[in-house]
Design an enzyme around this catalytic site. Structure first.
Site, mmCIF file in Angstrom:
data_model
loop_
_atom_site.group_PDB
_atom_site.id
_atom_site.type_symbol
_atom_site.label_atom_id
_atom_site.label_comp_id
_atom_site.label_asym_id
_atom_site.label_seq_id
_atom_site.Cartn_x
_atom_site.Cartn_y
_atom_site.Cartn_z
ATOM 1 N N GLU A 45 32.304 44.488 101.208
ATOM 2 C CA GLU A 45 31.341 43.957 102.180
ATOM 3 C C GLU A 45 31.089 44.951 103.314
ATOM 4 O O GLU A 45 29.957 45.122 103.766
ATOM 5 C CB GLU A 45 31.836 42.623 102.763
ATOM 6 N N GLU B 100 17.759 38.282 96.363
ATOM 7 C CA GLU B 100 17.569 39.005 95.096
ATOM 8 C C GLU B 100 16.221 38.747 94.432
ATOM 9 O O GLU B 100 15.580 39.647 93.900
ATOM 10 C CB GLU B 100 18.717 38.674 94.130
ATOM 11 N N THR C 262 22.780 47.995 97.663
ATOM 12 C CA THR C 262 22.689 46.592 97.257
ATOM 13 C C THR C 262 22.484 45.660 98.454
ATOM 14 O O THR C 262 22.255 44.471 98.288
ATOM 15 C CB THR C 262 23.924 46.173 96.434
HETATM 16 C C1 DMJ Z 1 24.402 40.826 99.700
HETATM 17 O O1 DMJ Z 1 25.498 41.098 100.514
HETATM 18 C C2 DMJ Z 1 24.230 41.871 98.635
HETATM 19 O O2 DMJ Z 1 22.945 41.815 98.126
HETATM 20 C C3 DMJ Z 1 25.244 41.722 97.519
HETATM 21 O O3 DMJ Z 1 24.998 42.613 96.479
HETATM 22 C C4 DMJ Z 1 25.208 40.316 96.981
HETATM 23 N N1 DMJ Z 1 25.332 39.330 98.008
HETATM 24 C C5 DMJ Z 1 24.483 39.441 99.170
HETATM 25 C C6 DMJ Z 1 23.103 38.819 99.030
HETATM 26 O O4 DMJ Z 1 22.990 37.791 98.179
#
Ligand code: DMJ
Length: 463
Positions: free
Chosen positions: A128, A371, A454
């Protein structure tokens, strides 16, 4: 027993929901509607999203300044650890910059540069902190050239490195930022394999290969432990290298591992990552894809046999259309995004998990996840088809309708009842609103010149 429900920032009794809705009106009467009328042009949509970015940011500034995250219903802030790490400002900074919200961006940047420190004896979650804070600092450094942000990133990277000192080279889940002590040997592919873009970029920008090599080794070690089916499982012990859950899926605990295999090749030109991705991709198509009259979905299987174990898809899985599109597979990407859109439309906001065979909600919360919007943005960039902006209009309208509060945006406890919870995750500003804005204002960023981590932090190849 009567339950309290929050709708449009008002607390009402569950039994009175319908009556209250009628009084409040669909768009929460009494508030000026932030949603442009149907048929509004793209510029008006971009402007509307921009103003909601500001609305969400102002909620943070007013009620949670200096803390990690805003709780918009109680109008308080919260920290993840005893010492705060400015999660929301770091995560939001590049969104504010890209949206041209210069004053807000300047305030966020000064807060981060002046106040953010990592010399706290706190145990942080490596994944995280890497995707949100390391990724946020690096992308904002690239956008501003502010050396202080790179210095912070290097300090953080250094403090995270002890996490990789396991017998396999795969990182422990937690590390103490001061002592380097580690904990959490049972980890998962997402937390092990979603570090290379940030550590790799840090390596390139500082000239210190140790960051790249350490994160890359973890990725390779994980890939080497795939089953003969080509699939990976959901949980693995980083000390023994043994799988502790063989459940395989593209959602929680695995999702961004796949994302980084491909993106590692796109950002760094690392052919070994590309080869690992292509092998993993074939296993996904062979064992997890469920292509039938109900459309294309990606369900669950046991990694050892490849046999179907569940027909579940959800908000996290919805990154996959964007990834497939980036890989050039527009056919699968389009069809999977249509499935995701059906999932969203079922209740007017997507649930965390859905059984796509029965269309029953398995886990009803909505955590302001990005997403599905991310995939719409990527597909729009790569196809220029109006369909994806149509989807974006729906997502934005529904978010405003159900998740907006007077002090920002908040999660839903249930997409069925629309009961609101009390948290604005930092990724809402980092990702959900950023992707929505870029969908309608693509000129704000050179899509082909960056790779998004991400957490939606765009990373540029400057080396
Ligand atoms: C974010 O922290 C990132 O996109 C991670 O890859 C997945 N969870 C959250 C969003 O849903």
């Amino acid at each position: 027993m009567q339950r309290n429900i929050h709708l449009c920032g008002a607390r009402i009794l569950a039994g009175s929901v319908l009556a209250a809705l009628a009084v409040l009106g669909v768009g929460c009467a009494g508030q000026e509607s932030p949603t442009p009328p149907a048929g509004a042009d793209d510029a008006a949509m971009a402007e509307a999203v921009r103003s909601e970015i500001l609305h969400a940011w102002r909620g943070y500034e007013r009620y949670a300044w200096g803390q990690d995250e805003l709780q918009p219903l109680s109008r308080t802030g919260r920290d993840w650890h005893e010492a705060g790490l400015l999660m929301t400002p770091v995560d939001a900074l590049d969104t504010l910059i890209l949206a041209g919200l210069d004053e807000a961006a300047a305030r966020a940047r000064e807060l981060v540069a002046a106040e953010l420190r990592f010399d706290h004896p706190i145990e942080v979650q490596v994944f995280e902190i890497t995707i949100r804070i390391l990724g946020g600092l690096l992308s904002s450094y690239q956008l501003t050239g502010d050396q202080r942000l790179l210095e912070l990133a290097e300090d953080l990277g250094e403090r995270l490195l002890p996490a990789f000192e396991s017998p396999t080279g795969m990182p422990y889940r937690y590390v103490d930022l001061v002592t380097g002590e580690t904990s959490g040997p049972e980890s998962n592919p997402a937390e092990i394999g979603t570090l290379i873009l940030e550590f790799g970029t840090l390596a390139k920008l500082t000239g210190r290969d140790v960051f790249y090599d350490t994160a890359k080794r973890a990725l390779v070690e994980l890939h080497h432990r795939r089953a003969p089916t080509g699939l990976v499982g959901e949980k693995i012990d980083v000390e023994t290298g043994e799988w502790t859950s063989t459940r395989s899926l593209v959602g929680a605990r695995i999702d961004s591992y796949y994302e980084y295999l491909l993106k590692c090749e796109l950002l760094f030109g690392d052919a070994e990552c590309g080869a690992m991705w292509r092998e993993a991709r074939e296993a996904l198509h062979r064992h997890l894809a469920d292509d039938g009259p109900d459309g294309l979905w990606y369900g669950e299987a046991d990694m050892r046999t490849g046999e179907r174990t569940a027909t579940r898809y959800g908000a996290l899985h919805a990154f996959l259309p964007g990834l497939l599109a980036l890989d050039g597979d527009l056919d699968r990407a389009r069809r999977l995004q249509e499935s995701g859109y059906r999932m969203w439309s079922l209740h007017g906001v997507e649930p965390e998990v859905l059984d796509y065979r029965t269309m029953e909600v398995v886990s009803a919360g909505y955590r302001l996840r990005p997403e599905i919007v991310e995939s719409a943005y990527v597909l729009h960039e790569l196809t220029d088809e109006p369909r994806y902006r149509e989807m974006g209009r729906t997502f934005f309208r529904d978010l405003v309708h159900h998740c907006r509060t007077e002090a920002g945006y908040t999660v839903l406890e249930s997409v069925v009842t629309k009961e609101q919870g009390d948290l604005m995750h930092s990724f809402f500003l980092a990702e959900t609103l950023k992707y929505l804005y870029l969908l309608f204002e693509p000129k704000a960023l050179d899509f082909r010149g960056v790779v998004f981590n991400t957490e939606a932090h765009p990373l540029r190849r400057t080396w």
